[in-house]
Write a protein that holds these residues in place. Sequence first.
Motif, mmCIF file in Angstrom:
data_model
loop_
_atom_site.group_PDB
_atom_site.id
_atom_site.type_symbol
_atom_site.label_atom_id
_atom_site.label_comp_id
_atom_site.label_asym_id
_atom_site.label_seq_id
_atom_site.Cartn_x
_atom_site.Cartn_y
_atom_site.Cartn_z
ATOM 1 N N CYS A 206 -1.325 -5.065 7.977
ATOM 2 C CA CYS A 206 -1.364 -4.305 6.722
ATOM 3 C C CYS A 206 -1.892 -2.915 7.028
ATOM 4 N N ILE A 243 6.189 -0.743 -4.527
ATOM 5 C CA ILE A 243 5.206 -1.817 -4.502
ATOM 6 C C ILE A 243 4.760 -2.150 -5.920
ATOM 7 N N SER A 246 6.952 -4.358 -7.960
ATOM 8 C CA SER A 246 7.228 -5.687 -7.423
ATOM 9 C C SER A 246 6.799 -6.810 -8.363
ATOM 10 N N GLU A 249 5.094 -10.034 -7.170
ATOM 11 C CA GLU A 249 4.979 -9.905 -5.720
ATOM 12 C C GLU A 249 3.890 -8.906 -5.323
ATOM 13 N N ARG A 252 1.093 -10.030 -3.172
ATOM 14 C CA ARG A 252 1.552 -10.521 -1.860
ATOM 15 C C ARG A 252 1.790 -9.368 -0.900
ATOM 16 N N LEU A 253 2.014 -8.178 -1.458
ATOM 17 C CA LEU A 253 2.327 -7.012 -0.637
ATOM 18 C C LEU A 253 1.174 -6.031 -0.518
ATOM 19 N N VAL A 303 -0.776 -1.904 2.639
ATOM 20 C CA VAL A 303 0.443 -2.644 2.335
ATOM 21 C C VAL A 303 0.929 -3.373 3.586
ATOM 22 N N ARG A 304 1.546 -4.504 3.340
ATOM 23 C CA ARG A 304 2.132 -5.317 4.409
ATOM 24 C C ARG A 304 3.526 -4.782 4.682
ATOM 25 N N HIS A 305 3.690 -4.163 5.863
ATOM 26 C CA HIS A 305 4.931 -3.434 6.138
ATOM 27 C C HIS A 305 5.369 -3.700 7.574
ATOM 28 N N LEU A 345 6.713 -11.747 8.370
ATOM 29 C CA LEU A 345 6.483 -10.303 8.304
ATOM 30 C C LEU A 345 7.712 -9.517 8.734
ATOM 31 N N TYR A 386 -4.293 -11.235 8.534
ATOM 32 C CA TYR A 386 -3.049 -10.470 8.719
ATOM 33 C C TYR A 386 -3.068 -9.651 10.005
#
Length: 395
Positions: A206, A243, A246, A249, A252-253, A303-305, A345, A386
Amino acid sequence: MIKAGVGYSLKENSNEAGKEAASQAMERIGLTSADWALVFCTFPHRSSYKDILKSVCEITQTKDVAGCSAIGMLTNFGEVEASPGVAVLAVSSDSMRASSFLVHYTEDGGIKAGIEIGERMLPILNKGGNRLLTLLPDPFYIHPELLSRGIESKLGNIPIVGASASEHPALNETYEFCGNTVATRAVSGLMIHGSFTYKIGITQGCQPVGVPCIITRATNNIIFELDGQPAFEVLKKQVPLRILESGRELTRLLFIGLPPDPSQTEISDGEYVVRNIMGIIPETGLISVAANIKEGQIITFAVRHPIMAREDLKQMVGRLASSGELERPFKFGLYFNCCARGSSLYGYQGIDTAYINHILGDIPIIGFFGNSELAPLKGINRLFTYTGALVLISE
């Protein structure tokens, strides 16, 4: 001299898989016996964990074996998720040893288990030399931070690496291994000690967005204000529109990043711990997070990217590679990877190990996908989520 070899098997037959993985590891080490071994098994082998461990002990000819169950395992040959897999690392050395242990849950979250581990390992600590403690706790019964606190009460600030065990996502139990013993509600591990050196790198799944903020009003894990404004209003200004749109979601992100020390006034690249956002109430502007926070503390949204995570991984492994010494090349590595990385991911398997192999070359690597990760940051043991924690061992 340190000699290490990794073996793996994708066979569905558990007996065959255990023998194949252990035999490969010993063939690559070039010896008939090892001093110690690590083994990780994915959950399709659940009914035969004990048989696998028996084969590993017999083939490596050591009882100093530790490991755990996993939703996925990885080696320098690739990654396996949610399908049959067994990985074995066998190590022999005239200067480095490892002592395995297994401690059961004692209904206090992990502090007493940590104290017991510390007491068992204290004689090793007193022998001198370098030390590195590897922990593999059951996340449903043993909290890694409480476990570490108990250990440190006996051993001081000893470096700790590892990850919480994992299993089938529908089951709230995991399995821990020591010798040929299989347990649940426990913590297994190894105290690696003697003459050796190590490097540790952390890669974040993240990545920060926007600019860091100061918590100006909060209670326990509820943030009311950031920089003197309602927390959600600040979030809307900081986070990309895609984001925010979402909906369900969003949590989650989107996450928060905290500095390892709450008194820090800035967040350095890669030097933060990620915690979940538990809920958002737009009407009141508050945000609840999975951590106790304090007013005056700095935070960042993250953010999870996949692309950003991949670049961070590449840079982390590159830093470790450049920090190596020609006269002391890396002999093997341990990689503790979050189960929220991998295909969930990136969209497909094998990204992390592909980058590690490309940059480091043919170094034996073993690891698994865990529920949380443990590693030192700024000299203090931390609990990560993460992330991927890579440990490289040299003479």
